[in-house]
Design a protein around this motif. Structure first.
Motif, PDB file in Angstrom:
ATOM      1  N   UNK A 118       1.087  -1.155  -0.014  1.00 47.67           N
ATOM      2  CA  UNK A 118      -0.233   0.005  -0.093  1.00 47.67           C
ATOM      3  C   UNK A 118       0.971   1.348   0.020  1.00 47.67           C
ATOM      4  N   UNK A 119       1.873   1.033   0.590  1.00 44.89           N
ATOM      5  CA  UNK A 119       2.644   2.353   1.004  1.00 44.89           C
ATOM      6  C   UNK A 119       3.355   2.553  -0.634  1.00 44.89           C
ATOM      7  N   UNK A 120       3.987   1.562  -1.108  1.00 47.22           N
ATOM      8  CA  UNK A 120       4.503   1.605  -2.374  1.00 47.22           C
ATOM      9  C   UNK A 120       3.702   2.165  -3.375  1.00 47.22           C
ATOM     10  N   UNK A 172       3.444   5.399  -6.900  1.00 43.48           N
ATOM     11  CA  UNK A 172       2.602   5.611  -7.909  1.00 43.48           C
ATOM     12  C   UNK A 172       2.783   4.849  -9.373  1.00 43.48           C
ATOM     13  N   UNK A 173       2.817   3.477  -9.019  1.00 42.94           N
ATOM     14  CA  UNK A 173       3.277   2.700 -10.352  1.00 42.94           C
ATOM     15  C   UNK A 173       2.102   2.886 -11.490  1.00 42.94           C
ATOM     16  N   UNK A 174       2.625   2.652 -12.582  1.00 43.07           N
ATOM     17  CA  UNK A 174       1.579   2.775 -13.701  1.00 43.07           C
ATOM     18  C   UNK A 174       1.037   1.470 -14.022  1.00 43.07           C
ATOM     19  N   UNK A 175       1.729   0.249 -13.551  1.00 38.57           N
ATOM     20  CA  UNK A 175       1.281  -0.963 -14.089  1.00 38.57           C
ATOM     21  C   UNK A 175       1.164  -1.836 -12.990  1.00 38.57           C
ATOM     22  N   UNK A 176       0.413  -2.656 -12.770  1.00 37.08           N
ATOM     23  CA  UNK A 176       0.449  -3.559 -11.590  1.00 37.08           C
ATOM     24  C   UNK A 176       1.869  -4.530 -11.468  1.00 37.08           C
ATOM     25  N   UNK A 177       2.384  -4.722 -12.704  1.00 38.09           N
ATOM     26  CA  UNK A 177       3.598  -5.393 -12.928  1.00 38.09           C
ATOM     27  C   UNK A 177       4.875  -4.629 -12.080  1.00 38.09           C
ATOM     28  N   UNK A 178       4.568  -3.221 -11.839  1.00 35.87           N
ATOM     29  CA  UNK A 178       5.751  -2.489 -11.457  1.00 35.87           C
ATOM     30  C   UNK A 178       5.838  -2.785  -9.609  1.00 35.87           C
ATOM     31  N   UNK A 223       9.879  -5.155  -3.133  1.00 33.94           N
ATOM     32  CA  UNK A 223      10.691  -6.406  -2.377  1.00 33.94           C
ATOM     33  C   UNK A 223      10.228  -7.770  -3.128  1.00 33.94           C
ATOM     34  N   UNK A 224      10.052  -7.603  -4.476  1.00 31.90           N
ATOM     35  CA  UNK A 224       9.738  -8.926  -5.265  1.00 31.90           C
ATOM     36  C   UNK A 224       8.268  -9.250  -5.188  1.00 31.90           C
ATOM     37  N   UNK A 225       7.465  -8.414  -4.652  1.00 28.46           N
ATOM     38  CA  UNK A 225       6.078  -8.926  -4.665  1.00 28.46           C
ATOM     39  C   UNK A 225       5.276  -9.310  -5.946  1.00 28.46           C
ATOM     40  N   UNK A 226       4.798 -10.936  -5.771  1.00 27.95           N
ATOM     41  CA  UNK A 226       4.304 -11.165  -6.930  1.00 27.95           C
ATOM     42  C   UNK A 226       5.358 -12.000  -7.985  1.00 27.95           C
ATOM     43  N   UNK A 237      -4.544 -10.410  -5.798  1.00 28.21           N
ATOM     44  CA  UNK A 237      -4.667  -9.681  -4.592  1.00 28.21           C
ATOM     45  C   UNK A 237      -3.658  -8.225  -4.830  1.00 28.21           C
ATOM     46  N   UNK A 238      -2.720  -8.345  -5.471  1.00 30.90           N
ATOM     47  CA  UNK A 238      -2.224  -7.165  -5.704  1.00 30.90           C
ATOM     48  C   UNK A 238      -2.709  -6.396  -6.850  1.00 30.90           C
ATOM     49  N   UNK A 239      -3.444  -6.955  -7.549  1.00 36.22           N
ATOM     50  CA  UNK A 239      -4.361  -6.568  -8.858  1.00 36.22           C
ATOM     51  C   UNK A 239      -5.506  -5.506  -8.099  1.00 36.22           C
TER      52      UNK A 239
END
Length: 85
Positions: free
Chosen positions: A19-21, A26-32, A37-40, A49-51
């Protein structure tokens, strides 16, 4: 799921960090979110869930499963992955 519960179980990334990230970077794509820390990038279980957090205008309001249910569902997900091979 509480803020300090791990969202990415492979890399032990808590929901709060994601959430802080999202808020700060302000990532533009979920893949970012993988830059958090390597999430996903492990087994893939947390990607939906990240999506959901990424798509939410207020990540804190997003409802995620309870930690115990989340972990149990992941175990089943991993079991099925192993069977499919």
């Amino acid at each position: 799921m509480k803020p300090d519960d791990n969202l990415c179980l492979c890399f032990h990334v808590p929901r709060r960090k994601v959430e802080q990230f999202i808020r700060v970077e302000k990532p533009r794509r979920v893949s970012e979110l993988s830059q958090c820390f390597g999430a996903g990038t492990g087994c893939g279980w947390c990607r939906p869930f990240l999506q959901r957090l990424f798509d939410s205008t207020d990540p804190n309001a997003e409802s995620l499963p309870a930690p115990e249910q989340y972990q149990n569902d992941r175990k089943e997900y991993r079991r099925k992955q192993a069977e499919e091979g």
